[in-house]
Design a protein around this motif. Structure first.
Motif, mmCIF file in Angstrom:
data_model
loop_
_atom_site.group_PDB
_atom_site.id
_atom_site.type_symbol
_atom_site.label_atom_id
_atom_site.label_comp_id
_atom_site.label_asym_id
_atom_site.label_seq_id
_atom_site.Cartn_x
_atom_site.Cartn_y
_atom_site.Cartn_z
ATOM 1 N N ILE A 49 0.866 -1.184 0.000
ATOM 2 C CA ILE A 49 0.000 0.000 0.000
ATOM 3 C C ILE A 49 0.897 1.226 0.000
ATOM 4 C CG2 ILE A 49 -1.703 1.310 1.316
ATOM 5 C CD1 ILE A 49 -2.728 -1.272 2.430
ATOM 6 N N ASP A 50 0.609 2.171 -0.883
ATOM 7 C CA ASP A 50 1.342 3.422 -0.919
ATOM 8 C C ASP A 50 0.718 4.369 0.101
ATOM 9 O OD1 ASP A 50 3.000 2.538 -2.975
ATOM 10 O OD2 ASP A 50 1.524 3.120 -4.485
ATOM 11 N N LEU A 51 1.444 4.639 1.166
ATOM 12 C CA LEU A 51 0.943 5.533 2.209
ATOM 13 C C LEU A 51 1.340 6.970 1.908
ATOM 14 C CD1 LEU A 51 1.797 3.384 5.342
ATOM 15 C CD2 LEU A 51 -0.409 3.671 4.244
ATOM 16 N N PRO A 52 0.499 7.930 2.289
ATOM 17 C CA PRO A 52 0.838 9.330 2.023
ATOM 18 C C PRO A 52 2.006 9.780 2.892
ATOM 19 C CG PRO A 52 -1.134 9.199 3.343
ATOM 20 C CD PRO A 52 -0.789 7.789 2.941
ATOM 21 N N THR A 128 -6.702 5.376 -2.638
ATOM 22 C CA THR A 128 -5.331 5.847 -2.430
ATOM 23 C C THR A 128 -5.209 6.766 -1.217
ATOM 24 O OG1 THR A 128 -5.712 7.681 -3.951
ATOM 25 C CG2 THR A 128 -4.733 5.679 -4.863
ATOM 26 N N ARG A 129 -6.316 7.265 -0.720
ATOM 27 C CA ARG A 129 -6.292 8.145 0.444
ATOM 28 C C ARG A 129 -6.769 7.351 1.658
ATOM 29 N NH1 ARG A 129 -8.616 10.393 -3.779
ATOM 30 N NH2 ARG A 129 -10.683 10.111 -2.908
ATOM 31 N N LEU A 130 -5.811 6.712 2.324
ATOM 32 C CA LEU A 130 -6.115 5.797 3.410
ATOM 33 C C LEU A 130 -5.287 6.150 4.636
ATOM 34 C CD1 LEU A 130 -7.449 3.110 4.390
ATOM 35 C CD2 LEU A 130 -5.442 1.942 3.475
ATOM 36 N N GLY A 131 -5.941 6.183 5.787
ATOM 37 C CA GLY A 131 -5.242 6.436 7.040
ATOM 38 C C GLY A 131 -5.554 5.341 8.043
ATOM 39 N N PHE A 132 -4.598 5.066 8.921
ATOM 40 C CA PHE A 132 -4.770 4.048 9.947
ATOM 41 C C PHE A 132 -5.001 4.747 11.285
ATOM 42 C CE2 PHE A 132 -2.345 2.017 6.621
ATOM 43 C CZ PHE A 132 -3.017 0.814 6.478
ATOM 44 N N VAL A 133 -6.066 4.363 11.969
ATOM 45 C CA VAL A 133 -6.425 4.958 13.247
ATOM 46 C C VAL A 133 -6.129 3.939 14.344
ATOM 47 C CG1 VAL A 133 -8.327 5.884 14.621
ATOM 48 C CG2 VAL A 133 -8.248 6.293 12.164
#
Length: 144
Positions: A49-52, A128-133
């Motif tokens: 996964i390409d993280l920002p 592509t716009r994914l965040g981990f909480v």
């Protein structure tokens, strides 16, 4: 009668073998090969996964959707329980929004296999716009 005298047979002194014992070396190599066979599949199992990158965020208004993975493996979209079959439809609707972000939060008791399956569905949908909480607890791993 004639007597014959025999000369003693000259037997050379036994010399120590100068060759190295290869058995321990072969045993060590076999153990290393078995360990590599067992660990390589574990190291190659991943969902890329390409993280920002930090600091590259657009400061404009955007909507945030949250996907929760419960301890029992059930999914919830923005607090509402959804079926696994409904997730691709929600993700395609998310892709239609120009500045929508997806945040995923997994319960600490959730199975990694289930989390991995969910990430694979998200990647397949093209998000592509994914965040981990919830990873804040790992920010200071050495602190207790």
């Amino acid at each position: 009668m004639r007597t014959r005298t025999f000369a003693p047979i000259h037997v050379p002194q036994s010399q120590p073998l100068v060759a190295m014992n290869m058995t321990p070396l072969i045993d060590v190599l076999l153990v290393l090969i078995v360990m590599m066979i067992l660990t390589i599949p574990i190291m190659t199992h991943k969902v890329p996964i390409d993280l920002p990158q930090p600091g590259l965020r657009n400061p404009g208004p955007h909507s945030v959707h949250r996907l929760d993975l419960g301890a029992d493996g059930r999914l919830a979209w923005d607090g509402v329980a959804i079926a696994d079959a409904a997730l691709p439809d929600r993700l395609s609707a998310l892709q239609a929004e120009p500045d929508a972000d997806l945040q995923i939060a997994a319960n600490a008791e959730a199975r990694y296999e289930r989390f991995d399956q969910t990430l694979a569905v998200i990647k397949l949908a093209g998000v592509t716009r994914l965040g981990f909480v919830g990873n804040e607890r790992f920010a200071r791993f050495d602190a207790r």
